[in-house]
Scaffold this motif. Sequence first.
Motif, PDB file in Angstrom:
ATOM      1  N   GLU A 217       0.803  -1.234  -0.065  1.00  0.00           N
ATOM      2  CA  GLU A 217      -0.067  -0.133   0.009  1.00  0.00           C
ATOM      3  C   GLU A 217       0.919   1.259  -0.052  1.00  0.00           C
ATOM      4  O   GLU A 217       0.883   2.084  -0.990  1.00  0.00           O
ATOM      5  CB  GLU A 217      -1.050  -0.039   1.107  1.00  0.00           C
ATOM      6  N   LEU A 218       1.628   1.435   1.071  1.00  0.00           N
ATOM      7  CA  LEU A 218       2.457   2.626   0.862  1.00  0.00           C
ATOM      8  C   LEU A 218       3.628   2.836  -0.065  1.00  0.00           C
ATOM      9  O   LEU A 218       3.556   3.859  -0.690  1.00  0.00           O
ATOM     10  CB  LEU A 218       3.206   2.799   2.469  1.00  0.00           C
TER      11      LEU A 218
ATOM     12  N   ALA B 111      12.404  -0.036  20.819  1.00  0.00           N
ATOM     13  CA  ALA B 111      11.933   1.204  21.820  1.00  0.00           C
ATOM     14  C   ALA B 111      13.152   1.469  22.765  1.00  0.00           C
ATOM     15  O   ALA B 111      12.916   2.478  23.403  1.00  0.00           O
ATOM     16  CB  ALA B 111      11.044   0.429  22.749  1.00  0.00           C
ATOM     17  N   ASP B 112      14.272   0.577  22.745  1.00  0.00           N
ATOM     18  CA  ASP B 112      15.532   1.064  23.470  1.00  0.00           C
ATOM     19  C   ASP B 112      15.964   2.348  23.097  1.00  0.00           C
ATOM     20  O   ASP B 112      16.569   3.242  24.007  1.00  0.00           O
ATOM     21  CB  ASP B 112      16.483  -0.223  23.278  1.00  0.00           C
ATOM     22  N   TYR B 113      15.984   2.719  21.733  1.00  0.00           N
ATOM     23  CA  TYR B 113      16.701   4.006  21.271  1.00  0.00           C
ATOM     24  C   TYR B 113      15.850   4.771  20.609  1.00  0.00           C
ATOM     25  O   TYR B 113      16.406   6.062  20.209  1.00  0.00           O
ATOM     26  CB  TYR B 113      17.953   3.569  20.591  1.00  0.00           C
ATOM     27  N   LEU B 114      14.681   4.120  19.938  1.00  0.00           N
ATOM     28  CA  LEU B 114      14.044   5.188  18.884  1.00  0.00           C
ATOM     29  C   LEU B 114      13.113   6.054  19.777  1.00  0.00           C
ATOM     30  O   LEU B 114      12.198   5.625  20.761  1.00  0.00           O
ATOM     31  CB  LEU B 114      13.164   4.280  18.080  1.00  0.00           C
ATOM     32  N   ASP B 115      13.055   7.474  19.515  1.00  0.00           N
ATOM     33  CA  ASP B 115      12.177   8.190  20.085  1.00  0.00           C
ATOM     34  C   ASP B 115      11.337   9.082  19.087  1.00  0.00           C
ATOM     35  O   ASP B 115      11.841  10.095  18.684  1.00  0.00           O
ATOM     36  CB  ASP B 115      13.189   8.948  20.844  1.00  0.00           C
ATOM     37  N   PRO B 116      10.287   8.732  18.754  1.00  0.00           N
ATOM     38  CA  PRO B 116       9.394   9.329  17.637  1.00  0.00           C
ATOM     39  C   PRO B 116       9.237  10.797  18.082  1.00  0.00           C
ATOM     40  O   PRO B 116       8.928  11.326  19.245  1.00  0.00           O
ATOM     41  CB  PRO B 116       8.000   8.618  18.028  1.00  0.00           C
ATOM     42  N   GLY B 117       9.365  11.576  17.132  1.00  0.00           N
ATOM     43  CA  GLY B 117       9.175  12.974  17.211  1.00  0.00           C
ATOM     44  C   GLY B 117      10.786  13.560  17.585  1.00  0.00           C
ATOM     45  O   GLY B 117      10.814  14.991  17.287  1.00  0.00           O
ATOM     46  N   PHE B 118      11.613  12.939  17.989  1.00  0.00           N
ATOM     47  CA  PHE B 118      12.895  13.505  18.381  1.00  0.00           C
ATOM     48  C   PHE B 118      14.122  12.935  17.641  1.00  0.00           C
ATOM     49  O   PHE B 118      14.886  13.801  17.410  1.00  0.00           O
ATOM     50  CB  PHE B 118      12.913  13.325  19.922  1.00  0.00           C
ATOM     51  N   ASN B 119      13.878  11.576  17.476  1.00  0.00           N
ATOM     52  CA  ASN B 119      15.170  11.140  16.482  1.00  0.00           C
ATOM     53  C   ASN B 119      14.467  10.294  15.327  1.00  0.00           C
ATOM     54  O   ASN B 119      15.192   9.714  14.586  1.00  0.00           O
ATOM     55  CB  ASN B 119      16.177  10.292  17.248  1.00  0.00           C
ATOM     56  N   CYS B 120      13.274  10.004  15.401  1.00  0.00           N
ATOM     57  CA  CYS B 120      12.587   9.360  14.280  1.00  0.00           C
ATOM     58  C   CYS B 120      11.178   9.494  14.241  1.00  0.00           C
ATOM     59  O   CYS B 120      10.811  10.495  14.966  1.00  0.00           O
ATOM     60  CB  CYS B 120      12.919   7.795  14.403  1.00  0.00           C
ATOM     61  N   TYR B 121      10.664   8.928  13.169  1.00  0.00           N
ATOM     62  CA  TYR B 121       9.134   8.892  13.124  1.00  0.00           C
ATOM     63  C   TYR B 121       8.478   7.722  13.087  1.00  0.00           C
ATOM     64  O   TYR B 121       8.866   6.748  12.692  1.00  0.00           O
ATOM     65  CB  TYR B 121       8.814   9.815  11.640  1.00  0.00           C
ATOM     66  N   LYS B 122       7.136   7.515  13.742  1.00  0.00           N
ATOM     67  CA  LYS B 122       6.485   6.533  13.913  1.00  0.00           C
ATOM     68  C   LYS B 122       5.712   6.173  12.510  1.00  0.00           C
ATOM     69  O   LYS B 122       5.010   7.089  11.794  1.00  0.00           O
ATOM     70  CB  LYS B 122       5.337   6.605  15.027  1.00  0.00           C
TER      71      LYS B 122
ATOM     72  N   GLN C 283      -2.786   6.039   5.613  1.00  0.00           N
ATOM     73  CA  GLN C 283      -1.845   6.041   4.557  1.00  0.00           C
ATOM     74  C   GLN C 283      -1.520   7.407   4.213  1.00  0.00           C
ATOM     75  O   GLN C 283      -0.343   7.675   3.777  1.00  0.00           O
ATOM     76  CB  GLN C 283      -2.237   5.182   3.502  1.00  0.00           C
ATOM     77  N   GLU C 284      -2.581   8.178   3.940  1.00  0.00           N
ATOM     78  CA  GLU C 284      -2.384   9.496   3.559  1.00  0.00           C
ATOM     79  C   GLU C 284      -1.704  10.336   4.585  1.00  0.00           C
ATOM     80  O   GLU C 284      -0.609  11.211   3.927  1.00  0.00           O
ATOM     81  CB  GLU C 284      -3.799  10.145   3.319  1.00  0.00           C
ATOM     82  N   TYR C 285      -1.692  10.086   5.846  1.00  0.00           N
ATOM     83  CA  TYR C 285      -1.060  10.723   6.860  1.00  0.00           C
ATOM     84  C   TYR C 285       0.698  10.437   6.696  1.00  0.00           C
ATOM     85  O   TYR C 285       1.494  11.311   6.587  1.00  0.00           O
ATOM     86  CB  TYR C 285      -1.439  10.547   8.165  1.00  0.00           C
ATOM     87  N   ASP C 286       0.752   9.237   6.631  1.00  0.00           N
ATOM     88  CA  ASP C 286       2.030   8.664   6.251  1.00  0.00           C
ATOM     89  C   ASP C 286       2.877   9.553   5.342  1.00  0.00           C
ATOM     90  O   ASP C 286       3.824   9.912   5.068  1.00  0.00           O
ATOM     91  CB  ASP C 286       1.958   7.117   6.080  1.00  0.00           C
TER      92      ASP C 286
ATOM     93  N   GLY D 147       1.959  12.073   3.462  1.00  0.00           N
ATOM     94  CA  GLY D 147       2.235  13.486   3.730  1.00  0.00           C
ATOM     95  C   GLY D 147       3.376  13.689   4.715  1.00  0.00           C
ATOM     96  O   GLY D 147       4.328  14.717   4.055  1.00  0.00           O
ATOM     97  N   ARG D 148       3.646  13.200   5.621  1.00  0.00           N
ATOM     98  CA  ARG D 148       4.878  13.285   6.367  1.00  0.00           C
ATOM     99  C   ARG D 148       6.200  12.930   5.873  1.00  0.00           C
ATOM    100  O   ARG D 148       7.082  13.501   5.778  1.00  0.00           O
ATOM    101  CB  ARG D 148       4.634  12.326   7.767  1.00  0.00           C
ATOM    102  N   ILE D 149       6.124  11.682   5.008  1.00  0.00           N
ATOM    103  CA  ILE D 149       7.415  11.428   4.421  1.00  0.00           C
ATOM    104  C   ILE D 149       7.714  12.220   3.240  1.00  0.00           C
ATOM    105  O   ILE D 149       8.957  12.578   3.157  1.00  0.00           O
ATOM    106  CB  ILE D 149       7.143   9.968   3.824  1.00  0.00           C
ATOM    107  N   LEU D 150       6.969  12.704   2.363  1.00  0.00           N
ATOM    108  CA  LEU D 150       7.236  13.899   1.391  1.00  0.00           C
ATOM    109  C   LEU D 150       7.521  15.231   2.199  1.00  0.00           C
ATOM    110  O   LEU D 150       8.625  15.565   1.609  1.00  0.00           O
ATOM    111  CB  LEU D 150       5.901  14.065   0.695  1.00  0.00           C
ATOM    112  N   LYS D 151       7.170  15.483   3.164  1.00  0.00           N
ATOM    113  CA  LYS D 151       7.637  16.584   3.929  1.00  0.00           C
ATOM    114  C   LYS D 151       8.899  16.589   4.325  1.00  0.00           C
ATOM    115  O   LYS D 151       9.590  17.458   4.035  1.00  0.00           O
ATOM    116  CB  LYS D 151       6.659  16.719   4.978  1.00  0.00           C
ATOM    117  N   VAL D 152       9.137  15.450   4.799  1.00  0.00           N
ATOM    118  CA  VAL D 152      10.720  15.239   5.231  1.00  0.00           C
ATOM    119  C   VAL D 152      11.744  15.129   4.168  1.00  0.00           C
ATOM    120  O   VAL D 152      12.962  15.708   4.156  1.00  0.00           O
ATOM    121  CB  VAL D 152      10.767  13.923   6.195  1.00  0.00           C
ATOM    122  N   ILE D 153      11.328  14.418   3.207  1.00  0.00           N
ATOM    123  CA  ILE D 153      12.060  14.488   1.948  1.00  0.00           C
ATOM    124  C   ILE D 153      12.318  15.799   1.364  1.00  0.00           C
ATOM    125  O   ILE D 153      13.668  16.074   0.889  1.00  0.00           O
ATOM    126  CB  ILE D 153      11.458  13.582   0.601  1.00  0.00           C
TER     127      ILE D 153
END
Length: 332
Positions: A160-161, A231-242, A248-251, A253-259
């Motif tokens: 899908e994505l 979950a040991d090292y990933l911190d959504p919003g601070f060093n990665c994105y969930k 799917q639309e939200y995903d 949009g966020r990915i294109l924005k980061v690119i």
Amino acid sequence: MRKLYFLLPGTSGKFACGGLWAELKTLKLTQQICSAEVVTYRQRETGKVFLNDLLKQANLDDVIFVISWGFDVAKLATKLKPYNVVYHAHSSGYKFNLPASIPIITVSRNTLGYWGQKSPNTLLYYLPNEISPEFKNLHLARDIDVLVQARKSSEYLLTELIPTLKQKCNVQVVDSYVEDLPGLFNRAKVYLYDSAEYWAQQAVSEGFGLQPMEALACGCQVFSSINGGLADYLDPGFNCYKIAGYSQEYDVGRILKVIQSSTGLSLSEHVLQEYRHENILQRLQVILDELNEFFDHKQHHQSNIKSLTQIRLSTLIIKSILNKVKKKYLRV
């Protein structure tokens, strides 16, 4: 210091996987401190000792057997009961218990907490997997918008994505061995990793989750699931994105924005240092020293702390209920 035998079903063919490479890397680290080698127990291999042959030796008090292959651990623990054994735990969720005589070294704090609850009378240690020094940000031009490794990826990600993203940006899906993974990560702007579905099907946890950390170390922006050891090292919003965030639309949009963004999130070098060679080696030295002291003690003493069995747990719950009833109605 005792010699360590790392027990593996085999080191080639169907046994080749991330867990095998991680165990062999730990073996090489151990060899910098003391004598250590691989012992196979399912397939015989040229130049390697086979377990059944090794157990014919008369005196094995001066060795430690390291077991790690999740689905074989219970059987191996029983077979090696008279000897010094350590469980090197990657994933959690396997349906077995271990006696307090077998210390456990975990590769993630997630797994450490699992065994801390499940086996409270056991010696526990934390030794994360090592991130090789070649995984670093080379600050090169990045010609791949989105990078995905097909293995362990969810159905949503692959069917899908990714097809939707391919219509909007440059996506590369890798479904085979990569010779230069650090180089590939340094070419990608965004790395997608979604393993929760895969590990749910296996009925065990993500033990560590090496690839997202390697990608972050190389400067990729990471969209990942946050399951198990991740979950040991990933911190959504601070060093990665969930990843797989609501729709799917939200995903997309966020990915294109980061690119398109000139700035991004990163895993600090301070965090990465925990997983680099120097720190891992120092931790391993401390752990091996303590293990040798423990097995010295075990030769002359029996375990005498009550185990938290299901029967004992039920007994404790009943006692707790009875005490509450007494306090409420009898005012004892």
